[in-house]
Design a protein around this motif. Structure first.
Motif, PDB file in Angstrom:
ATOM      1  N   GLY A 195      35.326   8.297 -46.430  1.00  0.00           N
ATOM      2  CA  GLY A 195      35.199   8.025 -47.849  1.00  0.00           C
ATOM      3  C   GLY A 195      35.903   9.079 -48.676  1.00  0.00           C
ATOM      4  N   LEU A 196      36.274   8.715 -49.895  1.00  0.00           N
ATOM      5  CA  LEU A 196      36.880   9.632 -50.862  1.00  0.00           C
ATOM      6  C   LEU A 196      35.840   9.929 -51.932  1.00  0.00           C
ATOM      7  CD1 LEU A 196      39.371  11.063 -52.194  1.00  0.00           C
ATOM      8  CD2 LEU A 196      39.857   8.859 -53.303  1.00  0.00           C
ATOM      9  N   LEU A 197      35.457  11.180 -52.098  1.00  0.00           N
ATOM     10  CA  LEU A 197      34.444  11.534 -53.091  1.00  0.00           C
ATOM     11  C   LEU A 197      34.993  11.261 -54.488  1.00  0.00           C
ATOM     12  CD1 LEU A 197      31.576  12.643 -53.255  1.00  0.00           C
ATOM     13  CD2 LEU A 197      32.553  14.933 -53.514  1.00  0.00           C
ATOM     14  N   ASN A 198      34.233  10.469 -55.252  1.00  0.00           N
ATOM     15  CA  ASN A 198      34.746  10.020 -56.549  1.00  0.00           C
ATOM     16  C   ASN A 198      33.572   9.777 -57.494  1.00  0.00           C
ATOM     17  OD1 ASN A 198      36.523   9.071 -58.545  1.00  0.00           O
ATOM     18  ND2 ASN A 198      37.717   7.871 -57.083  1.00  0.00           N
ATOM     19  N   ILE A 199      33.887   9.427 -58.743  1.00  0.00           N
ATOM     20  CA  ILE A 199      32.849   9.215 -59.758  1.00  0.00           C
ATOM     21  C   ILE A 199      32.373   7.767 -59.809  1.00  0.00           C
ATOM     22  CG2 ILE A 199      33.630  11.144 -61.158  1.00  0.00           C
ATOM     23  CD1 ILE A 199      35.045   9.086 -62.970  1.00  0.00           C
ATOM     24  N   GLY A 200      32.912   6.936 -58.960  1.00  0.00           N
ATOM     25  CA  GLY A 200      32.491   5.541 -58.891  1.00  0.00           C
ATOM     26  C   GLY A 200      33.015   4.917 -57.623  1.00  0.00           C
ATOM     27  N   GLU A 201      32.388   3.835 -57.197  1.00  0.00           N
ATOM     28  CA  GLU A 201      32.809   3.214 -55.939  1.00  0.00           C
ATOM     29  C   GLU A 201      33.986   2.274 -56.115  1.00  0.00           C
ATOM     30  OE1 GLU A 201      29.634  -0.516 -55.793  1.00  0.00           O
ATOM     31  OE2 GLU A 201      29.190   1.333 -54.696  1.00  0.00           O
ATOM     32  N   GLU A 202      34.279   1.882 -57.362  1.00  0.00           N
ATOM     33  CA  GLU A 202      35.387   0.952 -57.604  1.00  0.00           C
ATOM     34  C   GLU A 202      36.736   1.624 -57.350  1.00  0.00           C
ATOM     35  OE1 GLU A 202      31.873  -0.039 -60.185  1.00  0.00           O
ATOM     36  OE2 GLU A 202      33.129   1.759 -59.882  1.00  0.00           O
ATOM     37  N   GLU A 203      37.681   0.847 -56.878  1.00  0.00           N
ATOM     38  CA  GLU A 203      39.024   1.352 -56.569  1.00  0.00           C
ATOM     39  C   GLU A 203      39.712   1.937 -57.793  1.00  0.00           C
ATOM     40  OE1 GLU A 203      43.227  -0.450 -54.735  1.00  0.00           O
ATOM     41  OE2 GLU A 203      41.372  -1.614 -54.656  1.00  0.00           O
ATOM     42  N   GLY A 222      36.350   3.316 -48.536  1.00  0.00           N
ATOM     43  CA  GLY A 222      36.296   3.329 -49.990  1.00  0.00           C
ATOM     44  C   GLY A 222      35.764   4.624 -50.577  1.00  0.00           C
ATOM     45  N   ASN A 223      35.498   4.587 -51.871  1.00  0.00           N
ATOM     46  CA  ASN A 223      34.998   5.757 -52.582  1.00  0.00           C
ATOM     47  C   ASN A 223      33.543   6.045 -52.233  1.00  0.00           C
ATOM     48  OD1 ASN A 223      37.357   6.387 -54.029  1.00  0.00           O
ATOM     49  ND2 ASN A 223      36.871   4.885 -55.621  1.00  0.00           N
ATOM     50  N   ALA A 224      33.206   7.322 -52.222  1.00  0.00           N
ATOM     51  CA  ALA A 224      31.823   7.763 -52.027  1.00  0.00           C
ATOM     52  C   ALA A 224      31.379   8.496 -53.284  1.00  0.00           C
ATOM     53  CB  ALA A 224      31.717   8.692 -50.820  1.00  0.00           C
ATOM     54  N   GLU A 225      30.297   8.041 -53.888  1.00  0.00           N
ATOM     55  CA  GLU A 225      29.743   8.740 -55.034  1.00  0.00           C
ATOM     56  C   GLU A 225      28.836   9.866 -54.553  1.00  0.00           C
ATOM     57  OE1 GLU A 225      28.809   6.215 -58.635  1.00  0.00           O
ATOM     58  OE2 GLU A 225      28.618   4.690 -57.060  1.00  0.00           O
ATOM     59  N   GLY A 226      28.416  10.734 -55.484  1.00  0.00           N
ATOM     60  CA  GLY A 226      27.560  11.852 -55.119  1.00  0.00           C
ATOM     61  C   GLY A 226      26.308  11.421 -54.384  1.00  0.00           C
ATOM     62  N   ARG A 227      25.743  10.284 -54.776  1.00  0.00           N
ATOM     63  CA  ARG A 227      24.508   9.803 -54.141  1.00  0.00           C
ATOM     64  C   ARG A 227      24.751   9.304 -52.714  1.00  0.00           C
ATOM     65  NH1 ARG A 227      24.058   4.410 -57.970  1.00  0.00           N
ATOM     66  NH2 ARG A 227      25.895   3.317 -57.147  1.00  0.00           N
ATOM     67  N   ASP A 228      26.008   9.106 -52.347  1.00  0.00           N
ATOM     68  CA  ASP A 228      26.335   8.598 -51.010  1.00  0.00           C
ATOM     69  C   ASP A 228      26.497   9.706 -49.975  1.00  0.00           C
ATOM     70  OD1 ASP A 228      26.524   5.872 -51.873  1.00  0.00           O
ATOM     71  OD2 ASP A 228      28.497   6.325 -52.709  1.00  0.00           O
ATOM     72  N   ILE A 275      33.846  12.636 -45.495  1.00  0.00           N
ATOM     73  CA  ILE A 275      34.120  12.500 -46.925  1.00  0.00           C
ATOM     74  C   ILE A 275      35.105  13.581 -47.317  1.00  0.00           C
ATOM     75  CG2 ILE A 275      33.166  12.641 -49.257  1.00  0.00           C
ATOM     76  CD1 ILE A 275      30.577  11.478 -48.197  1.00  0.00           C
ATOM     77  N   VAL A 276      36.177  13.195 -48.003  1.00  0.00           N
ATOM     78  CA  VAL A 276      37.202  14.158 -48.412  1.00  0.00           C
ATOM     79  C   VAL A 276      37.153  14.389 -49.911  1.00  0.00           C
ATOM     80  CG1 VAL A 276      38.709  13.631 -46.469  1.00  0.00           C
ATOM     81  CG2 VAL A 276      38.991  12.359 -48.590  1.00  0.00           C
ATOM     82  N   CYS A 277      37.469  15.622 -50.293  1.00  0.00           N
ATOM     83  CA  CYS A 277      37.495  16.007 -51.694  1.00  0.00           C
ATOM     84  C   CYS A 277      38.297  17.300 -51.810  1.00  0.00           C
ATOM     85  CB  CYS A 277      36.083  16.203 -52.244  1.00  0.00           C
ATOM     86  SG  CYS A 277      35.124  17.451 -51.345  1.00  0.00           S
ATOM     87  N   ASP A 278      38.578  17.748 -53.035  1.00  0.00           N
ATOM     88  CA  ASP A 278      39.256  19.037 -53.176  1.00  0.00           C
ATOM     89  C   ASP A 278      38.253  20.163 -52.960  1.00  0.00           C
ATOM     90  OD1 ASP A 278      38.074  19.969 -55.746  1.00  0.00           O
ATOM     91  OD2 ASP A 278      39.163  18.289 -56.613  1.00  0.00           O
ATOM     92  N   GLY A 279      38.771  21.367 -52.749  1.00  0.00           N
ATOM     93  CA  GLY A 279      37.913  22.486 -52.412  1.00  0.00           C
ATOM     94  C   GLY A 279      37.011  22.961 -53.528  1.00  0.00           C
ATOM     95  N   PHE A 280      37.385  22.688 -54.771  1.00  0.00           N
ATOM     96  CA  PHE A 280      36.539  23.077 -55.900  1.00  0.00           C
ATOM     97  C   PHE A 280      35.241  22.278 -55.875  1.00  0.00           C
ATOM     98  CE2 PHE A 280      34.928  22.842 -60.176  1.00  0.00           C
ATOM     99  CZ  PHE A 280      35.150  24.096 -60.720  1.00  0.00           C
ATOM    100  N   VAL A 281      35.386  20.951 -55.832  1.00  0.00           N
ATOM    101  CA  VAL A 281      34.216  20.078 -55.797  1.00  0.00           C
ATOM    102  C   VAL A 281      33.438  20.297 -54.496  1.00  0.00           C
ATOM    103  CG1 VAL A 281      33.453  17.672 -55.693  1.00  0.00           C
ATOM    104  CG2 VAL A 281      35.243  18.352 -57.297  1.00  0.00           C
ATOM    105  N   GLY A 282      34.155  20.428 -53.382  1.00  0.00           N
ATOM    106  CA  GLY A 282      33.498  20.584 -52.095  1.00  0.00           C
ATOM    107  C   GLY A 282      32.665  21.850 -52.000  1.00  0.00           C
TER     108      GLY A 282
END
Length: 341
Positions: A181-189, A213-219, A228-235
């Motif tokens: 999953g890609l860590l994001n602010i919503g599950e929509e593409e 697909g996208n993974a929200e914080g609750r996921d 789950i991938v994200c940048d190092g700041f958020v991670g």
């Protein structure tokens, strides 16, 4: 590897509790895991940290004249102190005298030393720090990367993290077909900033991974994703939050359990359950984070790591070596050499 015995080089001078806790965790790993331990640092301090009846034949002490302090600027310190313990430990891997390296010292220095001495894997633009989080499914952890190596990321970096994370999840964590999953602010593409939108497209087109697909914080802790991938700041923010979560929940449980005799009886009954809860949420159970993308097995531990964390990190390093993670990552070279941005 000339021998079936896995050799782990350990920066004995790195961390808040070095060398005592480092040595204790390493000796336990030697006894229970059968790995060969190479303790790198000041021989006098290392020997003084060993229990009186320690058989010195069980370990090898590799002298290092210097150590890198937590307040040192990492790149400058690594270059200025070639005989620092982390550099000497990395050189052991480079010279194939060790199969993996672990340090609970300055994480930036560990990364800088790995890059300068081991180099990057082919096709990797930026290494990533990956760490394992527990989920609501007891036997299904999730691998998060990056958790601090790269504050800003281009879309192709996130794609490379996904490929590397999938290999690690499959062959070390035992997940047959890791869900990415890609860590994001919503599950929509269509959600997210430009980096997230472009990364989504790259991940969707990459047939080397199982992108769902996208993974929200609750996921993150839901068990629905394996990587789950994200940048190092958020991670890194996510990592520090997760580390505090376990202690907060345990403290709430202690405060809310009944007091007096009824409380003592209830606590005694619940003790096995509370112990399992602690084990699932305690970051010490996972020990360290793997620096994926460098040409060597390198684990980075928390600065406050104590013996149980050191043992767990060495166990994970052994598993990475036993499961040929480096060779498997190298086999992904045609995919990782993606020229997209």
């Amino acid at each position: 590897m000339a021998s079936t015995e896995v050799r782990i080089a350990i920066d004995a001078m790195g961390g808040d509790h070095a060398p005592g806790e480092i040595v204790a965790g390493a000796l336990r790993a030697r006894e229970e895991l059968g790995v060969k331990i190479l303790l790198v640092g000041d021989p006098q301090q290392i020997e003084a940290a060993m229990p009186p009846k320690t058989n010195l034949a069980d370990v090898e002490i590799v002298p290092a004249d210097e150590a890198i302090a937590m307040d040192d600027e990492p790149l400058n310190a690594v270059r200025r102190k070639p005989k620092a313990s982390i550099n000497v430990a990395m050189d052991l891997v480079k010279k194939q005298q060790a199969d993996a390296v672990f340090s609970a010292g300055h994480s930036g220095a560990a990364m800088a030393s790995a890059l300068l001495r081991l180099g990057r894997l082919k096709g990797i633009d930026r290494p990533a720090i990956g760490t394992v989080f527990p989920t609501i499914l007891a036997s299904k952890p999730v691998l998060i990367l990056d958790v601090g190596a790269n504050v800003d990321c281009r879309p192709k970096f996130l794609e490379q993290f996904a490929v590397m994370g999938s290999v690690y999840s499959q062959y070390v964590l035992g997940t047959p077909e890791p869900k990415v999953g890609l860590l994001n602010i919503g599950e929509e593409e269509s959600k997210g900033n430009e980096v997230a939108l472009r990364a989504y497209q790259l991940l969707q087109k990459n047939h080397q991974i199982n992108f769902i697909g996208n993974a929200e914080g609750r996921d993150v802790l839901s068990g629905n994703f394996d990587v789950i991938v994200c940048d190092g700041f958020v991670g890194n923010v996510l990592l520090k939050f997760a580390e505090s979560l376990g202690s907060v929940i345990l403290q709430i449980l202690r405060e809310e359990l009944p007091q007096g005799l009824h409380g003592q009886i209830g606590t005694a009954i619940l003790k096995p359950n509370l112990k399992r809860i602690k084990q699932r949420m305690d970051h010490a159970e996972h020990g360290g984070a793997l620096l994926l993308g460098v040409a060597g097995i390198c684990f980075i531990g928390h600065g406050s790591s104590q013996a149980p964390s050191i043992f767990s990190a060495i166990r994970m390093a052994k598993e990475a070596v036993d499961n040929h993670v480096l060779q498997r990552l190298n086999s992904q070279y045609p995919i990782l050499q993606n020229e997209s941005s």
